[in-house]
Write a protein that holds these residues in place. Structure first.
Motif, PDB file in Angstrom:
ATOM      1  N   VAL A  34      33.042  29.704  32.191  1.00 60.64           N
ATOM      2  CA  VAL A  34      34.170  29.109  32.904  1.00 60.64           C
ATOM      3  C   VAL A  34      34.428  29.896  34.185  1.00 60.64           C
ATOM      4  CG1 VAL A  34      36.617  28.482  32.812  1.00 60.64           C
ATOM      5  CG2 VAL A  34      35.230  28.423  30.706  1.00 60.64           C
ATOM      6  N   LEU A  35      34.497  29.180  35.290  1.00 59.65           N
ATOM      7  CA  LEU A  35      34.952  29.785  36.540  1.00 59.65           C
ATOM      8  C   LEU A  35      36.434  29.534  36.657  1.00 59.65           C
ATOM      9  CD1 LEU A  35      31.788  28.630  37.998  1.00 59.65           C
ATOM     10  CD2 LEU A  35      32.676  30.747  38.934  1.00 59.65           C
ATOM     11  N   PHE A  36      37.191  30.586  36.907  1.00 57.58           N
ATOM     12  CA  PHE A  36      38.645  30.522  36.902  1.00 57.58           C
ATOM     13  C   PHE A  36      39.117  30.970  38.284  1.00 57.58           C
ATOM     14  CE2 PHE A  36      42.945  31.742  35.652  1.00 57.58           C
ATOM     15  CZ  PHE A  36      43.261  30.815  34.670  1.00 57.58           C
ATOM     16  N   PHE A  37      39.422  29.989  39.138  1.00 56.03           N
ATOM     17  CA  PHE A  37      39.796  30.301  40.519  1.00 56.03           C
ATOM     18  C   PHE A  37      41.310  30.373  40.653  1.00 56.03           C
ATOM     19  CE2 PHE A  37      35.553  28.303  41.350  1.00 56.03           C
ATOM     20  CZ  PHE A  37      34.964  29.410  41.946  1.00 56.03           C
ATOM     21  N   GLU A  38      41.775  31.492  41.183  1.00 55.33           N
ATOM     22  CA  GLU A  38      43.214  31.749  41.314  1.00 55.33           C
ATOM     23  C   GLU A  38      43.562  31.777  42.801  1.00 55.33           C
ATOM     24  OE1 GLU A  38      43.236  35.577  39.462  1.00 55.33           O
ATOM     25  OE2 GLU A  38      42.506  34.785  37.548  1.00 55.33           O
ATOM     26  N   HIS A  39      44.472  30.899  43.227  1.00 60.34           N
ATOM     27  CA  HIS A  39      44.833  30.907  44.650  1.00 60.34           C
ATOM     28  C   HIS A  39      45.661  32.150  44.960  1.00 60.34           C
ATOM     29  CE1 HIS A  39      45.862  29.835  48.663  1.00 60.34           C
ATOM     30  NE2 HIS A  39      45.147  28.721  48.577  1.00 60.34           N
ATOM     31  N   LYS A  40      45.135  32.982  45.827  1.00 52.95           N
ATOM     32  CA  LYS A  40      45.753  34.292  46.040  1.00 52.95           C
ATOM     33  C   LYS A  40      47.106  34.206  46.739  1.00 52.95           C
ATOM     34  CE  LYS A  40      42.064  35.455  48.606  1.00 52.95           C
ATOM     35  NZ  LYS A  40      41.537  34.213  49.237  1.00 52.95           N
ATOM     36  N   LYS A  41      47.346  33.145  47.490  1.00 57.05           N
ATOM     37  CA  LYS A  41      48.651  33.016  48.138  1.00 57.05           C
ATOM     38  C   LYS A  41      49.760  32.791  47.103  1.00 57.05           C
ATOM     39  CE  LYS A  41      50.981  30.385  51.832  1.00 57.05           C
ATOM     40  NZ  LYS A  41      51.178  31.408  52.868  1.00 57.05           N
ATOM     41  N   MET A  42      49.353  32.325  45.926  1.00 59.08           N
ATOM     42  CA  MET A  42      50.336  32.043  44.877  1.00 59.08           C
ATOM     43  C   MET A  42      50.655  33.258  44.008  1.00 59.08           C
ATOM     44  SD  MET A  42      48.776  28.326  43.799  1.00 59.08           S
ATOM     45  CE  MET A  42      49.019  28.758  42.109  1.00 59.08           C
ATOM     46  N   TYR A  43      49.834  34.324  44.106  1.00 55.41           N
ATOM     47  CA  TYR A  43      49.960  35.456  43.170  1.00 55.41           C
ATOM     48  C   TYR A  43      51.401  35.950  43.036  1.00 55.41           C
ATOM     49  CZ  TYR A  43      45.028  36.526  42.134  1.00 55.41           C
ATOM     50  OH  TYR A  43      43.751  36.514  41.660  1.00 55.41           O
ATOM     51  N   ARG A  44      52.063  36.106  44.189  1.00 55.06           N
ATOM     52  CA  ARG A  44      53.430  36.640  44.139  1.00 55.06           C
ATOM     53  C   ARG A  44      54.470  35.663  44.647  1.00 55.06           C
ATOM     54  NH1 ARG A  44      49.833  40.444  44.313  1.00 55.06           N
ATOM     55  NH2 ARG A  44      50.118  42.185  42.875  1.00 55.06           N
ATOM     56  N   SER A  45      54.004  34.559  45.255  1.00 58.29           N
ATOM     57  CA  SER A  45      54.971  33.615  45.826  1.00 58.29           C
ATOM     58  C   SER A  45      55.387  32.541  44.822  1.00 58.29           C
ATOM     59  CB  SER A  45      54.381  32.945  47.074  1.00 58.29           C
ATOM     60  OG  SER A  45      53.270  32.140  46.734  1.00 58.29           O
ATOM     61  N   VAL A  46      54.583  32.370  43.781  1.00 55.75           N
ATOM     62  CA  VAL A  46      54.900  31.327  42.799  1.00 55.75           C
ATOM     63  C   VAL A  46      55.417  31.977  41.523  1.00 55.75           C
ATOM     64  CG1 VAL A  46      53.919  29.528  41.327  1.00 55.75           C
ATOM     65  CG2 VAL A  46      53.258  29.660  43.735  1.00 55.75           C
ATOM     66  N   ARG A  47      56.569  31.526  41.073  1.00 54.04           N
ATOM     67  CA  ARG A  47      57.159  32.026  39.821  1.00 54.04           C
ATOM     68  C   ARG A  47      57.396  30.839  38.897  1.00 54.04           C
ATOM     69  NH1 ARG A  47      59.112  37.103  41.279  1.00 54.04           N
ATOM     70  NH2 ARG A  47      60.208  37.366  39.305  1.00 54.04           N
ATOM     71  N   GLY A  48      57.490  31.131  37.616  1.00 49.18           N
ATOM     72  CA  GLY A  48      57.757  30.040  36.697  1.00 49.18           C
ATOM     73  C   GLY A  48      57.998  30.552  35.293  1.00 49.18           C
ATOM     74  N   ASP A  49      58.452  29.668  34.442  1.00 49.49           N
ATOM     75  CA  ASP A  49      58.743  30.041  33.067  1.00 49.49           C
ATOM     76  C   ASP A  49      57.461  30.162  32.252  1.00 49.49           C
ATOM     77  OD1 ASP A  49      61.439  30.113  33.519  1.00 49.49           O
ATOM     78  OD2 ASP A  49      61.778  28.038  32.876  1.00 49.49           O
ATOM     79  N   VAL A  50      57.403  31.215  31.458  1.00 49.53           N
ATOM     80  CA  VAL A  50      56.277  31.430  30.554  1.00 49.53           C
ATOM     81  C   VAL A  50      56.854  31.753  29.184  1.00 49.53           C
ATOM     82  CG1 VAL A  50      54.293  32.891  30.053  1.00 49.53           C
ATOM     83  CG2 VAL A  50      54.777  32.252  32.410  1.00 49.53           C
ATOM     84  N   PRO A  51      56.478  31.005  28.157  1.00 46.25           N
ATOM     85  CA  PRO A  51      57.029  31.267  26.819  1.00 46.25           C
ATOM     86  C   PRO A  51      56.614  32.642  26.304  1.00 46.25           C
ATOM     87  CG  PRO A  51      55.751  29.219  26.872  1.00 46.25           C
ATOM     88  CD  PRO A  51      55.537  29.904  28.173  1.00 46.25           C
ATOM     89  N   ASP A  52      57.381  33.177  25.394  1.00 40.22           N
ATOM     90  CA  ASP A  52      57.077  34.496  24.844  1.00 40.22           C
ATOM     91  C   ASP A  52      55.889  34.459  23.884  1.00 40.22           C
ATOM     92  OD1 ASP A  52      59.147  35.669  26.256  1.00 40.22           O
ATOM     93  OD2 ASP A  52      60.612  35.077  24.724  1.00 40.22           O
ATOM     94  N   GLY A  53      55.792  33.430  23.093  1.00 45.43           N
ATOM     95  CA  GLY A  53      54.763  33.390  22.059  1.00 45.43           C
ATOM     96  C   GLY A  53      53.394  33.006  22.602  1.00 45.43           C
ATOM     97  N   GLU A  54      52.432  32.950  21.670  1.00 43.48           N
ATOM     98  CA  GLU A  54      51.074  32.598  22.055  1.00 43.48           C
ATOM     99  C   GLU A  54      50.973  31.076  22.209  1.00 43.48           C
ATOM    100  OE1 GLU A  54      47.969  34.560  19.827  1.00 43.48           O
ATOM    101  OE2 GLU A  54      46.789  32.725  19.912  1.00 43.48           O
ATOM    102  N   TYR A  55      50.420  30.665  23.312  1.00 48.10           N
ATOM    103  CA  TYR A  55      50.166  29.240  23.513  1.00 48.10           C
ATOM    104  C   TYR A  55      48.913  29.114  24.356  1.00 48.10           C
ATOM    105  CZ  TYR A  55      51.623  29.819  28.337  1.00 48.10           C
ATOM    106  OH  TYR A  55      51.692  30.243  29.638  1.00 48.10           O
ATOM    107  N   THR A  56      48.288  27.965  24.295  1.00 40.53           N
ATOM    108  CA  THR A  56      47.152  27.711  25.164  1.00 40.53           C
ATOM    109  C   THR A  56      47.378  26.377  25.872  1.00 40.53           C
ATOM    110  OG1 THR A  56      45.930  26.559  23.422  1.00 40.53           O
ATOM    111  CG2 THR A  56      45.493  28.915  23.665  1.00 40.53           C
ATOM    112  N   VAL A  57      46.722  26.235  26.995  1.00 43.32           N
ATOM    113  CA  VAL A  57      46.646  24.942  27.676  1.00 43.32           C
ATOM    114  C   VAL A  57      45.181  24.537  27.618  1.00 43.32           C
ATOM    115  CG1 VAL A  57      46.910  23.721  29.869  1.00 43.32           C
ATOM    116  CG2 VAL A  57      48.563  25.496  29.209  1.00 43.32           C
ATOM    117  N   PRO A  58      44.876  23.394  27.012  1.00 50.10           N
ATOM    118  CA  PRO A  58      43.471  23.027  26.843  1.00 50.10           C
ATOM    119  C   PRO A  58      42.784  22.738  28.174  1.00 50.10           C
ATOM    120  CG  PRO A  58      44.928  21.281  26.046  1.00 50.10           C
ATOM    121  CD  PRO A  58      45.805  22.436  26.401  1.00 50.10           C
TER     122      PRO A  58
END
Lengths: 327, 344
Positions: free
Chosen positions: A168-192
């Protein structure tokens, strides 16, 4: 539920998967003591030690090639390419080797590796720290390509990528690293992998995007809403395998489709989506399938005037939506 | 750190072999593998020239180094990361004549690729022989990764990988050796130097005569050995594998071999190699060299040689006829295993 930046979510995803699965290792340039040039791997070296968090020499082909071998012999490597622009020395290992290992061995061998790479412009990175590289890899059967746009998706998709049995190639937009925030649940979850998300419901125009452009598409939808244009936005999240159904369902409803991507327009990934829509939803279309994409120059220029000229922004996307809506 | 192992086996092979801990049975088994590899390889060419198979890539002339070195690995435990001339290597590490012929005919049960790859691209999950591709030297990095995993998982496994001297000019070779040397990984790299990268002679490939010298830049021993000296190859292989097993790190071995055939069935080597050279190279054929050595040492008798030849002929005939009768892959299967999927 906690609020996380994009990069914090990635870092948490890495750490939690490394805690969960002792066969995972991280390798790349500066990923150890420094914690990566963007600090995506910060703290992993201290927690997991130099055997599982490996600072490699400046050898991208080795980073991927050794990951392939380590995967064959029982590990689950997570490779970091410091900038997606520098992935090309590893192109042969990714395309000729990782992508084909399962097919060419008739399923005798697999290649469960994840290759993370920051990509994208708008950060004064110029030609060699700004590129969008996804189209080179989405073309290749045997690879999976993921481009998350929210902290929630980044963490959940990263988990799925690491646990996947294929490269799997996992591309992360670097401009978003610190400019984008959002809710992340505490427990374990996956997005298929392989599931797009409708991030805004609408009825007149479908806008399809990924990465930073998924955010800009939402902002553009807000702007044209004031003009009375109802836009549905789809964040495709996984570029390969592609969730055709979510795209086609939406276009069959709206009858209009705009594909947005930051990469050069000619031969970019969005061209494939445009082709699929044209082939499979032609009878529903009420206007041409359109693309809003980067200009066809060989890289993002450095000077801010030139960089601003290169980068799409919400207003340019809104203008494209207005043009399409007028059909 | 480059050392040259000259042929010390000109004398009685039996006494030298015994001093190394090899029994007569070991020597005969090695001879048998070498002769089997040669017989299979020759059969491939016959099948190709008869129009039965489209392609052959050959290991003839390389077998002595492969058998000698790979015999030091533990089958089913260690790893072999071969290249497209490793016929004798994969036979030594557990593949059968039938399995080689399945690849040659590209049949459905072919363990290397199910008929998907050209012949010569060997691999076997059952035997820890990694799948081979056609780009050269990429496998070096896979061997290094296997060695890295062996280190991290503390398995005690050793990896042997092989490539030609032409491939040793690729960046992957250098990136791989650098990393293996840096981390003292249990990886033994064998350059099978046959003097030719298809049509380009070694003198036009690199400014050195002994490619093993490259080891010096990567902090590991570099050893040159005569590829026609099977016992010498066994010895340097033994030292390298044991060194790796002890955790002391990698070794680069350069075996000076000869390429007795064209690069492949699609190459006409008389365009760039003279008849005199080809005749001269026959003297470096490891098969008669080893046979003479074993006969001289009374490890083998002429009757024993003939009996082995008869057995091998039967084995190759069986493998050929059996493989030819196996089914082709179905068209429906062409889309299988692009990604992981469950199939019965």
């Amino acid at each position: 539920m906690a609020t996380r930046t994009f990069i914090e979510a990635i870092r948490e995803g890495l750490r939690e998967e490394m805690r969960r699965d002792a066969s995972t290792i991280v390798l790349g340039e500066d990923v150890g003591v420094k914690g990566g040039v963007f600090l995506a791997t910060d703290g992993l070296f201290a927690e997991f030690g130099e055997e599982r968090v490996i600072d490699t020499p400046l050898t991208e082909s080795l980073i991927v090639g050794a990951s392939i071998g380590a995967a064959v012999n029982g590990l689950r490597p997570i490779a970091e390419i410091q900038f997606a622009d520098f992935i090309l020395p590893a192109f042969n290992q990714i395309v000729s080797e990782a992508a084909r290992m399962r097919y060419r061995s008739n399923n005798a061998f697999g290649c469960p590796i994840t290759i993370r790479a920051p990509f994208g412009g708008g950060v004064h990175g110029a030609l060699y720290h700004s590129q969008s590289m996804e189209a080179f890899f989405t073309h290749v059967p045997g690879l999976k390509v993921v481009v998350p746009s929210t902290p929630y998706d980044a963490k959940g998709l990263l988990r799925s990528a690491i646990r996947d049995e294929d490269p799997v190639l996992f591309f992360e937009h670097k401009k978003m690293y610190r400019s984008v925030r959002g809710d992340v649940p505490d427990g374990e979850y996956t997005v298929p992998l392989g599931q797009a998300a409708v991030t805004r419901a609408g009825s007149q125009v479908t806008v399809i995007a990924y990465g930073l452009m998924a955010h800009y598409a939402l902002a553009a939808a807000d702007r044209v809403d004031e003009d009375g244009i109802s836009v549905e936005v789809i964040d495709i999240r996984t570029l390969r395998p592609l969730d055709r159904r979510t795209i086609l369902d939406s276009v069959r409803k709206t009858g209009k489709c705009l594909v947005v991507y930051e990469d050069n327009k000619f031969g970019g990934y969005g061209a494939e989506i445009a082709a699929i829509v044209a082939e499979e939803a032609f009878d529903y279309l009420d206007g041409p399938v359109m693309r809003a994409a980067g200009p066809d120059v060989p890289g993002v220029p450095y000077n801010h005037v030139l960089e601003d000229w290169f980068m799409l922004d919400p207003e340019r996307i809104a203008e494209a939506i207005r043009t399409l809506a007028a059909y | 750190m480059t050392t040259t192992t000259t042929s010390e086996t000109g004398g009685p092979a039996g006494s030298l072999a015994r001093s190394l801990g090899l029994t007569d049975e070991d020597l005969v088994a090695m001879y048998r593998r070498l002769a089997l590899a040669r017989a299979i390889d020759e059969r491939m060419w016959v099948l190709n020239r008869a129009g039965r198979v489209p392609f052959v890539i050959s290991g003839q002339g390389h077998e002595g180094a492969q058998v000698g070195i790979v015999s030091n690995l533990r089958p089913g435990f260690d790893w072999l990361v071969p290249f497209y001339r490793s016929v004798a290597g994969v036979l030594t590490f557990g593949m059968s004549a039938r399995e080689i012929m399945l690849a040659q005919y590209a049949k459905a049960p072919d363990p290397s690729s199910g008929g998907r790859q050209m012949p010569g691209h060997y691999g076997s999950a059952a035997h820890n022989i990694l799948s081979t591709s056609s780009p050269v030297a990429t496998q070096l990095l896979h061997a290094v990764g296997i060695g890295l995993a062996a280190r991290i998982r503390r398995t005690g496994q050793v990896v042997v990988t092989a490539l030609g001297e032409g491939a040793s000019n690729q960046g992957d070779f250098h990136e791989g050796l650098n990393f293996a040397g840096l981390h003292h990984l249990p990886v033994v790299t064998v350059i099978e130097n046959n003097g030719w990268a298809i049509s380009v002679p070694a003198a036009k490939q690199a400014p050195i005569v002994d490619f093993a010298e490259r080891a010096a830049g990567y902090g590991m021993p570099g050893v040159v050995v005569d590829g026609a000296d099977v016992i010498g190859c066994w010895r340097v292989g033994h030292e390298a594998v044991e060194r790796a097993r002890r955790g002391e790190g990698p070794t680069l071995i350069e075996a000076k071999v000869t390429r007795l055939t064209a690069h492949s069935s699609d190459d006409q080597q008389t365009k760039y190699r003279t008849a005199e050279e080809l005749e001269r190279e026959r003297l470096r054929d490891p098969l008669p060299c080893f046979r003479e050595q074993l006969l001289e040492a009374s490890v083998l008798t002429p009757e024993g040689v003939a009996a082995i030849a008869t057995e091998i002929a039967a084995e190759v005939n069986d493998a050929t006829e059996w493989a030819e009768q196996q089914p082709d892959p179905t068209v429906a299967s062409a889309t299988w295993y692009v990604y992981a999927e469950d199939r019965p």
